[in-house]
Design a protein around this motif. Structure first.
Motif, PDB file in Angstrom:
ATOM      1  N   LEU A   1       0.842  -1.208   0.000  1.00 22.21           N
ATOM      2  CA  LEU A   1       0.000   0.000   0.000  1.00 22.21           C
ATOM      3  C   LEU A   1       0.875   1.255   0.000  1.00 22.21           C
ATOM      4  O   LEU A   1       0.559   2.243  -0.691  1.00 22.21           O
TER       5      LEU A   1
ATOM      6  N   ARG B   1      -7.854  -5.036  -1.298  1.00 26.50           N
ATOM      7  CA  ARG B   1      -7.286  -4.182  -0.253  1.00 26.50           C
ATOM      8  C   ARG B   1      -6.661  -2.933  -0.854  1.00 26.50           C
ATOM      9  O   ARG B   1      -6.830  -1.818  -0.330  1.00 26.50           O
TER      10      ARG B   1
ATOM     11  N   ASP C   1      -9.450  -0.597  -2.085  1.00 27.87           N
ATOM     12  CA  ASP C   1     -10.184   0.000  -0.963  1.00 27.87           C
ATOM     13  C   ASP C   1      -9.393   1.119  -0.305  1.00 27.87           C
ATOM     14  O   ASP C   1      -9.967   1.950   0.417  1.00 27.87           O
ATOM     15  N   SER C   2      -8.087   1.152  -0.555  1.00 29.99           N
ATOM     16  CA  SER C   2      -7.209   2.103   0.124  1.00 29.99           C
ATOM     17  C   SER C   2      -6.716   3.217  -0.783  1.00 29.99           C
ATOM     18  O   SER C   2      -5.910   4.044  -0.344  1.00 29.99           O
ATOM     19  N   SER C   3      -7.150   3.238  -2.031  1.00 29.76           N
ATOM     20  CA  SER C   3      -6.638   4.244  -2.963  1.00 29.76           C
ATOM     21  C   SER C   3      -7.679   4.565  -4.018  1.00 29.76           C
ATOM     22  O   SER C   3      -8.674   3.836  -4.182  1.00 29.76           O
TER      23      SER C   3
END
Length: 273
Positions: A118, A148, A151-153
């Protein structure tokens, strides 16, 4: 000859058939890439860990081809993951390639035990925003890794480059890609030769007058995969490009689909760090 292209989720186009240099020593890479460019390839795929980015760069510079005609991909190695380390590694790769931008930059492996992809992706988002890479992607990511990351970017990977061939067809992963607008790119598209003796493939090759390798590459193209076969032999380099004058039937495709057997030639992404 015009190689078909695939439009990525940010609108840029990548040649569907490119040239890979995995396991090619740097001192042989320049000649191999030169032969590929002469044959008509315009997409070249390398990686920092291959140790041959400089060899690729020498061939690109010597080719005299306009930069806009070339599509160059390299990859961030596992030991260089993390925000600041990614930026440094990118600069080092660009310097070895002798380029001022990349067409595609990939995180080579998710390396879940390191848990840094991430942070690396945030750095890659910055590089994309600065115009230093035209497209950003990943390699060897499983659906859970992709979920994942997304969902984070805000930036959805344009490409996921994975091991994919008739022995490992990755149907679930390809369906996930299609659902989320991620292009599927196949490394080890011929399973390092392990699928070329399959009865279904050799029978189709005999009927079409093509080699088993050409049949497998044609199968990839008809599935919509981007594919990057590797060779250092000029005749084989040209042969791998000679796959646009025939088409597999629905029955051919079904017969090859039936050869799927979870055959991995490389490590499993959940365990490799």
């Amino acid at each position: 000859m015009t190689i078909p292209t695939v439009q990525l989720n940010n609108g840029i186009r990548i040649p569907q058939l490119g040239f890979g240099v995995f396991q090619v020593p740097d001192d042989q890479t320049t000649a191999a890439v030169a032969a590929a460019l002469e044959a008509g390839y315009r997409s070249i795929d390398t990686a920092a860990i291959y140790g041959n980015e400089a060899g690729v760069g020498r061939a690109l510079a010597a080719s005299g081809l306009p930069r806009e005609e070339l599509f160059v991909t390299t990859k961030l190695w596992n030991a260089d993951q993390g925000y600041d380390a990614t930026l440094r590694a990118f600069d080092a790769s660009l310097d070895k390639l002798g380029l001022d931008h990349l067409d595609l930059y990939l995180i080579h492996w998710p390396t879940p035990a390191r848990d840094l992809y991430l942070d690396s992706w945030r750095a890659i988002e910055r590089l994309a925003a600065e115009g230093r890479i035209r497209a950003a992607g990943v390699s060897n990511f499983q659906p859970a890794h992709l979920k994942r990351l997304m969902d984070s970017s805000e930036l959805v990977p344009a490409v996921n480059q994975v091991e994919l061939h008739p022995g490992l067809q990755q149907a679930e992963l390809r369906a996930f890609h299609a659902e989320h607008g991620i292009a599927t790119e196949a490394w080890s598209p011929l399973a390092q030769g392990a699928v070329l003796d399959d009865a279904a493939i050799t029978a189709i090759a005999a009927r079409t007058g093509k080699s088993p390798a050409q049949v497998v590459l044609r199968w990839h193209l008809q599935l919509g995969n981007i594919v990057i076969p590797k060779s250092v032999t000029p005749a084989r380099i040209r042969q791998n490009l000679d796959v646009f004058d025939f088409r597999l039937t629905d029955e051919d495709m079904a017969q090859i689909a039936a050869t799927d057997r979870e055959l991995r030639t490389g490590p499993h992404p959940d365990q490799f760090n």
